[in-house]
Design an enzyme around this catalytic site. Structure first.
Site, PDB file in Angstrom:
ATOM      1  CB  ILE A  63      -1.013   0.053   1.175  1.00  0.00           C
ATOM      2  CG1 ILE A  63      -0.334   0.031   2.547  1.00  0.00           C
ATOM      3  CG2 ILE A  63      -2.053  -1.049   1.049  1.00  0.00           C
ATOM      4  CD1 ILE A  63      -1.258   0.439   3.698  1.00  0.00           C
ATOM      5  CB  THR A 128      -7.276  -0.702  16.758  1.00  0.00           C
ATOM      6  OG1 THR A 128      -7.139  -1.237  18.071  1.00  0.00           O
ATOM      7  CG2 THR A 128      -6.180   0.350  16.571  1.00  0.00           C
ATOM      8  CG  ASP A 129     -10.118  -1.513  21.402  1.00  0.00           C
ATOM      9  OD1 ASP A 129      -8.981  -1.810  20.980  1.00  0.00           O
ATOM     10  OD2 ASP A 129     -10.775  -2.272  22.157  1.00  0.00           O
ATOM     11  CB  ALA A 153      -1.873   2.269  20.034  1.00  0.00           C
ATOM     12  NE  ARG A 216      -5.917  -6.060  25.225  1.00  0.00           N
ATOM     13  CZ  ARG A 216      -5.206  -5.416  26.138  1.00  0.00           C
ATOM     14  NH1 ARG A 216      -5.769  -5.039  27.265  1.00  0.00           N
ATOM     15  NH2 ARG A 216      -3.927  -5.135  25.929  1.00  0.00           N
TER      16      ARG A 216
END
Ligand code: NAD
Ligand code: DAU
Length: 334
Positions: A63, A128-129, A153, A216
């Site tokens: 990408i 994502t969280d 993250a 989680r």
């Protein structure tokens, strides 16, 4: 929206998503565009290639390579990009953060730029969280501040912010979903549930980090795919949507479920501290646990002069009675 470029489609969630979409929508054509890193595997899509031969194509590519991305978009007359492509393992991001910045931030920019140039109908970012960081109370909302804690993250956060910048700056029709921990078929056995399930099957120890009390939200991958599908078809442009079960459990609870499911004993659980941070300073322990225990017991055997006066003193006796009296049936509180 009927011709999708699914980047990272040979990975865990991407391959489940491609199968789900082709089964559900008979009018869709899907091109998987994937670099095939260690996590991308064509066998994840083997059944898809056979079952949906006329509505599925695979292109191997990075990408970060703008020309190759644009060529694939043009060749297959794609109208929508769904971007799953990323470096995804938190532990690895502590070993090689550069790879995460390259794919998760720069690669996202390259895809956005291609979507803008070719005037695509939609760009959807799989996030994502983990961008919200540690959640101590309540639950993260889409509008919360972003406080990423790992290079993974932080890179995903950079990607999200670039997606929003393309919406604000050029009106690119974007959507973002932020999922919690996915589990299910085809997950690379570096992530905790497949790692533990496969270790247990081989009667190998399950290394639970720390005290195992980290929480989680483990969601089944197909539920996540359904959430993405809902946002693609009903989501508002420029908006972010969290996807998860809304439930949480500790790692130790998760581990016990894995063991019970496979009929394996809890004695396989190992609590393990991650000491890689200190190891980075060149430190490593000289004693194994067993060596340390033996050496210590021997020292007490050879040094009665040191501990006998302590244990026979009144202060020590009072403490002992208080702490252990009930349990051992001695002392004042019996
Ligand atoms: P994965 O590691 O199983 O798959 C990643 C895929 O991306 C692989 O097929 C890999 O070959 C491909 N890829 C990596 N770098 C590439 C590049 N430069 N160009 C093209 N392809 C590249 O990951 P996954 O667990 O399926 O996660 C997919 C997406 O979902 C990621 O964006 C991740 O951040 C996000 N996500 C994952 C979870 C989870 O629990 N696994 C939860 C929320 C969000
Ligand atoms: O929350 C979404 C994120 O979930 C995704 O964005 C990531 O791509 C995905 O990898 C996942 O990140 P985690 O770090 O939560 O997943 P992992 O499976 O690596 O670890 C889950 C928990 O288990 C975490 O608290 C660390 C712990 N763990 C993990 C491993 C690999 C262990 O106790 N032992 C282990 O060996």
């Amino acid at each position: 929206m009927q011709r999708l470029l699914v980047t990272g489609g040979a990975g865990f969630i991407g391959s489940n998503f491609v199968r789900y979409m082709l089964e559900k929508y008979s009018g869709y054509f899907i091109v998987v565009y994937d670099k095939l890193t260690y996590a991308g595997r064509l066998e994840n899509l083997q059944d898809v290639a056979e079952k949906f031969a006329g509505r599925y194509a695979f292109v191997q590519g990075d990408i970060c390579d703008g020309a190759a991305v644009e060529a694939a978009l043009a060749e297959y007359q794609v109208d929508t990009i769904v971007n799953f492509a990323a470096e995804t393992h938190v532990d690895r991001s502590l070993m090689e953060p550069g790879a995460f910045i390259q794919t998760d931030v720069f690669g996202t920019y390259v895809l956005l730029e291609a979507a803008r140039k070719l005037g695509l109908e939609r760009y959807h970012q799989i996030s994502t969280d983990e961008v919200y960081g540690q959640v101590l109370v309540d639950r993260s909302k889409e509008t919360d501040n972003l406080k990423p804690r790992s290079p993974y993250a932080a890179s995903k956060t950079g990607g999200d912010l670039m997606v929003l910048a393309y919406y604000e700056s050029w009106g690119l029709p974007v959507t973002i979903t932020r999922g919690s921990n996915n589990i299910g078929p085809y997950q690379y056995p570096e992530k905790v549930v497949p790692l533990f399930a496969t270790n247990a099957m081989d009667d190998q120890p399950l290394p639970v980090y720390g005290d195992g009390l980290q929480m989680r939200d483990y969601q089944y991958v197909i539920d996540h795919c359904e959430g993405i599908d809902a946002v693609l078809h009903k989501g508002q442009i420029g908006e972010i949507y969290n996807i998860g079960t809304g439930e949480e459990m500790t790692n130790i609870e998760m581990t016990k479920i894995v063991l019970a499911t496979l009929g394996k004993p809890e004695s396989l659980i190992r609590y393990a501290l991650d000491v890689s941070k200190l190891a980075g300073l060149g430190w490593e322990p000289s004693h194994s646990c067993a060596e340390a225990i033996e050496k210590t017991a021997r020292w007490y055997a050879e040094n009665e002069w040191w501990w006998r006066p302590i244990k026979s003193g009144e202060l020590y006796k009072a403490y002992y009675a208080e702490q252990y009296g009930k349990r051992l049936g001695v002392g004042s509180r019996g």
